[in-house]
Design a protein around this motif. Sequence first.
Motif, PDB file in Angstrom:
ATOM      1  N   LYS A   1      16.986 -28.281 -23.130  1.00 39.02           N
ATOM      2  CA  LYS A   1      16.330 -27.918 -24.509  1.00 39.02           C
ATOM      3  C   LYS A   1      17.147 -26.457 -24.956  1.00 39.02           C
ATOM      4  O   LYS A   1      17.208 -26.389 -26.249  1.00 39.02           O
ATOM      5  CB  LYS A   1      14.646 -27.303 -24.183  1.00 39.02           C
ATOM      6  N   PHE A   2      17.516 -25.686 -24.288  1.00 40.43           N
ATOM      7  CA  PHE A   2      18.364 -24.493 -24.777  1.00 40.43           C
ATOM      8  C   PHE A   2      19.832 -24.465 -24.144  1.00 40.43           C
ATOM      9  O   PHE A   2      19.913 -23.595 -23.186  1.00 40.43           O
ATOM     10  CB  PHE A   2      17.760 -23.205 -24.496  1.00 40.43           C
ATOM     11  N   PRO A   3      20.495 -25.428 -24.576  1.00 42.52           N
ATOM     12  CA  PRO A   3      21.980 -25.378 -23.907  1.00 42.52           C
ATOM     13  C   PRO A   3      23.035 -24.095 -24.170  1.00 42.52           C
ATOM     14  O   PRO A   3      23.925 -23.964 -23.228  1.00 42.52           O
ATOM     15  CB  PRO A   3      22.503 -26.528 -24.576  1.00 42.52           C
ATOM     16  N   ASP A   4      22.584 -23.338 -25.282  1.00 40.93           N
ATOM     17  CA  ASP A   4      23.462 -22.006 -25.417  1.00 40.93           C
ATOM     18  C   ASP A   4      23.012 -21.015 -24.399  1.00 40.93           C
ATOM     19  O   ASP A   4      23.613 -20.157 -24.406  1.00 40.93           O
ATOM     20  CB  ASP A   4      23.159 -21.845 -26.872  1.00 40.93           C
ATOM     21  N   VAL A   5      22.044 -20.944 -23.804  1.00 44.03           N
ATOM     22  CA  VAL A   5      21.409 -19.970 -22.864  1.00 44.03           C
ATOM     23  C   VAL A   5      21.963 -20.111 -21.508  1.00 44.03           C
ATOM     24  O   VAL A   5      21.908 -21.200 -20.997  1.00 44.03           O
ATOM     25  CB  VAL A   5      20.021 -19.870 -22.701  1.00 44.03           C
TER      26      VAL A   5
ATOM     27  N   PHE B   1      19.884 -19.875 -18.133  1.00 40.53           N
ATOM     28  CA  PHE B   1      19.348 -20.910 -17.513  1.00 40.53           C
ATOM     29  C   PHE B   1      20.254 -21.800 -16.634  1.00 40.53           C
ATOM     30  O   PHE B   1      19.721 -22.222 -15.656  1.00 40.53           O
ATOM     31  CB  PHE B   1      18.623 -21.849 -18.646  1.00 40.53           C
ATOM     32  N   LYS B   2      21.403 -21.930 -17.064  1.00 39.25           N
ATOM     33  CA  LYS B   2      22.394 -22.911 -16.259  1.00 39.25           C
ATOM     34  C   LYS B   2      22.756 -21.995 -14.839  1.00 39.25           C
ATOM     35  O   LYS B   2      23.019 -22.534 -14.010  1.00 39.25           O
ATOM     36  CB  LYS B   2      23.689 -22.975 -17.015  1.00 39.25           C
ATOM     37  N   ILE B   3      22.901 -20.809 -14.920  1.00 39.24           N
ATOM     38  CA  ILE B   3      23.161 -20.000 -13.684  1.00 39.24           C
ATOM     39  C   ILE B   3      22.076 -19.988 -12.919  1.00 39.24           C
ATOM     40  O   ILE B   3      22.177 -20.200 -11.609  1.00 39.24           O
ATOM     41  CB  ILE B   3      23.397 -18.526 -14.106  1.00 39.24           C
ATOM     42  N   GLN B   4      20.809 -20.051 -13.204  1.00 36.11           N
ATOM     43  CA  GLN B   4      19.673 -19.818 -12.359  1.00 36.11           C
ATOM     44  C   GLN B   4      19.331 -21.471 -11.713  1.00 36.11           C
ATOM     45  O   GLN B   4      19.058 -21.465 -10.538  1.00 36.11           O
ATOM     46  CB  GLN B   4      18.388 -19.522 -13.042  1.00 36.11           C
ATOM     47  N   LEU B   5      19.812 -22.348 -12.720  1.00 43.18           N
ATOM     48  CA  LEU B   5      19.535 -23.762 -12.318  1.00 43.18           C
ATOM     49  C   LEU B   5      20.648 -23.920 -10.978  1.00 43.18           C
ATOM     50  O   LEU B   5      20.486 -24.539  -9.835  1.00 43.18           O
ATOM     51  CB  LEU B   5      19.998 -24.830 -13.347  1.00 43.18           C
ATOM     52  N   GLU B   6      21.982 -23.403 -11.207  1.00 42.24           N
ATOM     53  CA  GLU B   6      22.924 -23.482 -10.114  1.00 42.24           C
ATOM     54  C   GLU B   6      22.486 -22.965  -8.980  1.00 42.24           C
ATOM     55  O   GLU B   6      22.829 -23.543  -7.506  1.00 42.24           O
ATOM     56  CB  GLU B   6      24.394 -23.176 -10.550  1.00 42.24           C
ATOM     57  N   LYS B   7      22.030 -21.662  -9.048  1.00 36.89           N
ATOM     58  CA  LYS B   7      21.567 -20.792  -7.917  1.00 36.89           C
ATOM     59  C   LYS B   7      20.474 -21.612  -7.079  1.00 36.89           C
ATOM     60  O   LYS B   7      20.647 -21.450  -5.833  1.00 36.89           O
ATOM     61  CB  LYS B   7      21.203 -19.368  -8.219  1.00 36.89           C
ATOM     62  N   ASN B   8      19.638 -22.200  -7.579  1.00 36.79           N
ATOM     63  CA  ASN B   8      18.521 -22.767  -7.044  1.00 36.79           C
ATOM     64  C   ASN B   8      19.019 -24.076  -6.386  1.00 36.79           C
ATOM     65  O   ASN B   8      18.572 -24.380  -5.233  1.00 36.79           O
ATOM     66  CB  ASN B   8      17.334 -23.139  -8.101  1.00 36.79           C
ATOM     67  N   GLU B   9      20.073 -24.762  -6.999  1.00 34.90           N
ATOM     68  CA  GLU B   9      20.527 -25.990  -6.367  1.00 34.90           C
ATOM     69  C   GLU B   9      21.109 -25.629  -5.286  1.00 34.90           C
ATOM     70  O   GLU B   9      21.038 -26.463  -3.959  1.00 34.90           O
ATOM     71  CB  GLU B   9      21.271 -26.849  -7.262  1.00 34.90           C
ATOM     72  N   SER B  10      21.970 -24.545  -5.231  1.00 35.22           N
ATOM     73  CA  SER B  10      22.606 -23.932  -4.038  1.00 35.22           C
ATOM     74  C   SER B  10      21.895 -23.631  -2.868  1.00 35.22           C
ATOM     75  O   SER B  10      21.831 -24.000  -1.599  1.00 35.22           O
ATOM     76  CB  SER B  10      23.568 -22.911  -4.443  1.00 35.22           C
ATOM     77  N   ALA B  11      20.719 -22.846  -3.296  1.00 37.37           N
ATOM     78  CA  ALA B  11      19.833 -22.585  -2.393  1.00 37.37           C
ATOM     79  C   ALA B  11      18.701 -23.503  -1.693  1.00 37.37           C
ATOM     80  O   ALA B  11      18.693 -23.661  -0.586  1.00 37.37           O
ATOM     81  CB  ALA B  11      18.574 -21.598  -2.971  1.00 37.37           C
ATOM     82  N   LEU B  12      18.682 -24.585  -2.367  1.00 37.59           N
ATOM     83  CA  LEU B  12      18.087 -26.108  -1.896  1.00 37.59           C
ATOM     84  C   LEU B  12      18.924 -26.614  -0.998  1.00 37.59           C
ATOM     85  O   LEU B  12      18.624 -27.154   0.083  1.00 37.59           O
ATOM     86  CB  LEU B  12      17.798 -27.010  -3.116  1.00 37.59           C
ATOM     87  N   ASN B  13      20.351 -26.796  -1.149  1.00 39.16           N
ATOM     88  CA  ASN B  13      21.140 -27.152  -0.246  1.00 39.16           C
ATOM     89  C   ASN B  13      20.959 -26.490   1.124  1.00 39.16           C
ATOM     90  O   ASN B  13      21.359 -27.054   2.113  1.00 39.16           O
ATOM     91  CB  ASN B  13      22.494 -27.187  -0.748  1.00 39.16           C
ATOM     92  N   ASP B  14      21.312 -25.016   0.916  1.00 39.40           N
ATOM     93  CA  ASP B  14      21.051 -24.223   2.333  1.00 39.40           C
ATOM     94  C   ASP B  14      19.790 -24.514   3.109  1.00 39.40           C
ATOM     95  O   ASP B  14      19.992 -24.621   4.300  1.00 39.40           O
ATOM     96  CB  ASP B  14      21.520 -22.738   1.954  1.00 39.40           C
ATOM     97  N   THR B  15      18.753 -24.564   2.332  1.00 41.16           N
ATOM     98  CA  THR B  15      17.604 -24.775   3.071  1.00 41.16           C
ATOM     99  C   THR B  15      17.470 -26.196   3.695  1.00 41.16           C
ATOM    100  O   THR B  15      16.852 -26.332   4.722  1.00 41.16           O
ATOM    101  CB  THR B  15      16.458 -24.880   1.735  1.00 41.16           C
ATOM    102  N   ILE B  16      17.766 -27.168   2.945  1.00 42.21           N
ATOM    103  CA  ILE B  16      17.964 -28.553   3.639  1.00 42.21           C
ATOM    104  C   ILE B  16      18.790 -28.500   5.069  1.00 42.21           C
ATOM    105  O   ILE B  16      18.376 -29.299   6.044  1.00 42.21           O
ATOM    106  CB  ILE B  16      18.634 -29.561   2.606  1.00 42.21           C
TER     107      ILE B  16
END
Length: 235
Positions: free
Chosen positions: A125-129, A132-147
């Motif tokens: 919804k807000f591609p210029d922010v 949001f993208k940075i937090q998305l990448e961090k959460n995806e990385s944390a999810l992989n580590d958790t798996i």
Amino acid sequence: MTQEELDALMNEDIDDLDASELTDEAEEIEVEEEQVIEKKSVKTDDKPLGYSEETAHHWPLPATDENKMVHQLDNVTKESEEKASEIFDIIEGVSNELMAKEENVNNVMEVLNSNIELFTKLSEKFPDVEAFKIQLEKNESALNDTIEAVETLQNSGDAIMSVMDIMQYQDIHRQKIERVINVMRALSRYMNSLFECKIEDEKRVSSAQHIVGDTHNDIASMDEIEALLEQFGSK
């Protein structure tokens, strides 16, 4: 002397006789008890007949707790079973902790999935922010580590179950040792019944120190005896 005085005198003699008989019986009982105690003290002596410090090297090891085979095997089975129980308790505790941590990690994964879903929508919804993208990448990385952490916990749980299965062989070893103990006890009872007799060792004639055919030189030979007799004859 009247009849009453005679009766009184007879009664006194009887009382004295009864008292003396009781005293004699008590002394005999004491002597018998002392003999029984002496016999018990002799029987409780573990040293065989003829055993002494000088002849100790001719005898097998004494029947102490350190040399009793069945006693040692009983200690082995008892100690190994106790240690195995302690190991099982420790392994069970570790397994329970791993299961609890796996449940906690699964809860973290749910939070990360919800965060990823949220930041994905915000990024679209807000591609210029960029935040949001940075937090998305961090959460995806944390999810992989958790798996990966969950997989490690699961593999560790499987390994612990394998260890518990392997530890079951300790019980099999204990059963094998107990079988050996039972065979040894059966042989011991058989040998005892085979060699038992009705004559006590104290009542037996002492063994000869030397028998014809013995190889030791503890006594004089026939040649030495003849030479000694010749010396006496020459004198």
